[in-house]
Design a protein around this motif. Structure first.
Motif, PDB file in Angstrom:
ATOM      1  N   ILE A  97       1.118  -1.219  -0.189  1.00 37.03           N
ATOM      2  CA  ILE A  97       0.051  -0.322  -0.301  1.00 37.03           C
ATOM      3  C   ILE A  97       1.082   1.375  -0.399  1.00 37.03           C
ATOM      4  O   ILE A  97       0.824   1.768  -0.494  1.00 37.03           O
ATOM      5  CB  ILE A  97      -1.012   0.148   0.937  1.00 37.03           C
ATOM      6  N   VAL A  98       1.932   1.072   0.638  1.00 45.39           N
ATOM      7  CA  VAL A  98       2.507   2.475   1.081  1.00 45.39           C
ATOM      8  C   VAL A  98       3.309   2.329  -0.007  1.00 45.39           C
ATOM      9  O   VAL A  98       3.487   3.781  -0.794  1.00 45.39           O
ATOM     10  CB  VAL A  98       3.705   2.655   2.085  1.00 45.39           C
ATOM     11  N   THR A  99       4.014   2.025  -1.119  1.00 44.45           N
ATOM     12  CA  THR A  99       4.588   2.158  -1.587  1.00 44.45           C
ATOM     13  C   THR A  99       3.864   2.091  -2.999  1.00 44.45           C
ATOM     14  O   THR A  99       4.322   2.970  -3.965  1.00 44.45           O
ATOM     15  CB  THR A  99       5.473   0.163  -2.456  1.00 44.45           C
ATOM     16  N   ALA A 100       2.574   1.587  -3.502  1.00 43.13           N
ATOM     17  CA  ALA A 100       1.352   1.863  -4.785  1.00 43.13           C
ATOM     18  C   ALA A 100       1.445   3.343  -4.389  1.00 43.13           C
ATOM     19  O   ALA A 100       1.114   4.358  -5.180  1.00 43.13           O
ATOM     20  CB  ALA A 100       0.689   1.335  -4.689  1.00 43.13           C
ATOM     21  N   LEU A 101       0.781   4.030  -3.113  1.00 43.10           N
ATOM     22  CA  LEU A 101       0.462   5.630  -3.107  1.00 43.10           C
ATOM     23  C   LEU A 101       1.739   6.490  -2.988  1.00 43.10           C
ATOM     24  O   LEU A 101       1.775   7.609  -3.484  1.00 43.10           O
ATOM     25  CB  LEU A 101      -0.018   5.523  -1.584  1.00 43.10           C
TER      26      LEU A 101
END
Length: 235
Positions: free
Chosen positions: A224-228
């Motif tokens: 989630i963190v990487t995608a956002l």
């Protein structure tokens, strides 16, 4: 001999060729893993990848045909990922107690995984596309490929790098933690899931349910963190 040739001919023509080959290869990896005393280099996923690669090479079966006949396994990755919520629920009290250290570790580990790889590749003279393809290497494959496409990387190269990262992380983390003196399964699991995504998480579950639960949490949060954030930071 004739019976074996007939069986081989039947399997080559069967629509279940890929499924059968995948299950047999993984089972061979599990058997080898157990007989070697669960040595890191005998990771069942690594063994299965090698066996499937050799099988496709020697048989001449196109990868597209293999994938089409093994598509059910690809589909089951979704339910299997959702099922990771069960061990997470059993560790809910520990998760709440360690919330702040986990959040700090998540952002620090996610940033280190992405930007350290990019810095090293850039220093070694890699092309800009290759450098950006390395950024999401510690995220599970579907997310990593999408992120790579958004930031100007090569999704196909990213997919290979993700698999290599997972295999290396799953194979090396027992020795690494032993050298560093890190013994707590919760800490080990979170680090493994953060750095080695699904393959590391699968290996963590072989050690203990607690380690696997924290690895699953780290894998999901890191995705989630990487995608956002990664596309925003690189743009």
């Amino acid at each position: 001999m004739k019976a074996l040739l007939d069986l081989w001919s039947y399997l080559l023509a069967s629509p279940l060729l890929g499924l059968t080959a995948t299950l047999l290869a993984y089972q061979a990896g599990v058997v080898l893993f157990k007989r070697t005393g669960q040595q890191a280099w005998a990771n069942p996923v690594l063994i299965a990848i090698i066996l499937i690669g050799l099988f496709l090479w020697f048989s001449g079966v196109p990868y597209e045909r293999y994938f089409d006949s093994a598509r059910i396994i690809h589909f089951l990755l979704g339910p299997a990922t959702v099922a990771l919520a069960v061990p997470l629920f059993t560790q809910w009290r520990n998760l709440k107690r360690m919330a702040m250290p986990l959040i700090v570790g998540l952002f620090a580990g996610s940033a280190a995984a992405a930007f350290s790889a990019m810095a090293i590749a850039s220093w070694l003279g890699a092309s800009p596309e290759t450098v950006r393809s390395l950024a999401p290497k510690s995220v599970t494959t579907p997310i990593a490929m999408g992120v790579a496409e958004k930031i100007g990387g090569l999704p196909s190269l990213t997919a290979v790098l993700v698999v290599l990262t997972g295999i290396l992380g799953a194979a090396c983390f027992p020795t690494l933690f032993r050298l560093l003196g890190i013994k707590r399964h919760a800490t080990q699991g979170f680090a493994v899931g953060l750095a080695a995504h699904g393959l590391g998480t699968a290996r963590a579950f072989m050690v203990s349910e607690e380690m696997g639960a924290f690895a699953a949490l780290a894998m999901g949060l890191n995705g989630i963190v990487t995608a956002l954030l990664l596309p925003l930071l690189l743009h």
